[in-house]
Enzyme design. Structure first.
Site, PDB file in Angstrom:
ATOM      1  CB  VAL A  22      -0.945   0.017   1.223  1.00 57.74           C
ATOM      2  CG1 VAL A  22      -1.774   1.287   1.250  1.00 57.74           C
ATOM      3  CG2 VAL A  22      -1.850  -1.197   1.207  1.00 57.74           C
ATOM      4  CB  CYS A  23       2.381   3.152  -2.153  1.00 63.65           C
ATOM      5  SG  CYS A  23       1.555   2.796  -3.713  1.00 63.65           S
ATOM      6  CB  ALA A  24       1.326   8.112  -1.798  1.00 64.98           C
TER       7      ALA A  24
END
Length: 100
Positions: free
Chosen positions: A6-8
């Site tokens: 999960v990232c930006a």
């Protein structure tokens, strides 16, 4: 193992995902991995993920990811390992999360 990153926005995490796939294949590790932005995170346990790793750029969202994780183990990838795409260290982290 089935892992969700999960990232930006997904740019640098997609590069890490590819490196992790290559490392897993070269080392005989059974891996299914996907990257997703925090804003798109919905029902990860229902999708069959075993754990979630968070990119360090959104470490401040960890508590919110934990709430959405439906009981899955969640951890933040250390900045040094993320930036260097240190797959051996990241797989150690995954094994620790999964109790292997």
């Amino acid at each position: 193992m089935k892992v969700l990153l999960v990232c930006a926005a997904g740019m640098s995490t997609s590069m890490l995902m590819k490196k992790m796939e290559e490392y897993a294949q070269a080392n005989g590790i059974d891996l299914e991995i996907n990257a997703q932005s925090f804003s798109d995170l919905k029902n990860p346990a229902d999708a069959g993920y075993e754990c979630i790793l968070i990119g360090p750029q959104i470490a401040y969202q960890k508590d919110k990811v934990i709430k959405k994780a439906q009981g899955l183990p969640v951890d933040v990838i250390p900045m040094a390992n993320y930036g260097r795409q240190n797959c051996p260290a990241i797989f150690e982290q995954l094994n620790g999360l999964l109790g292997k």
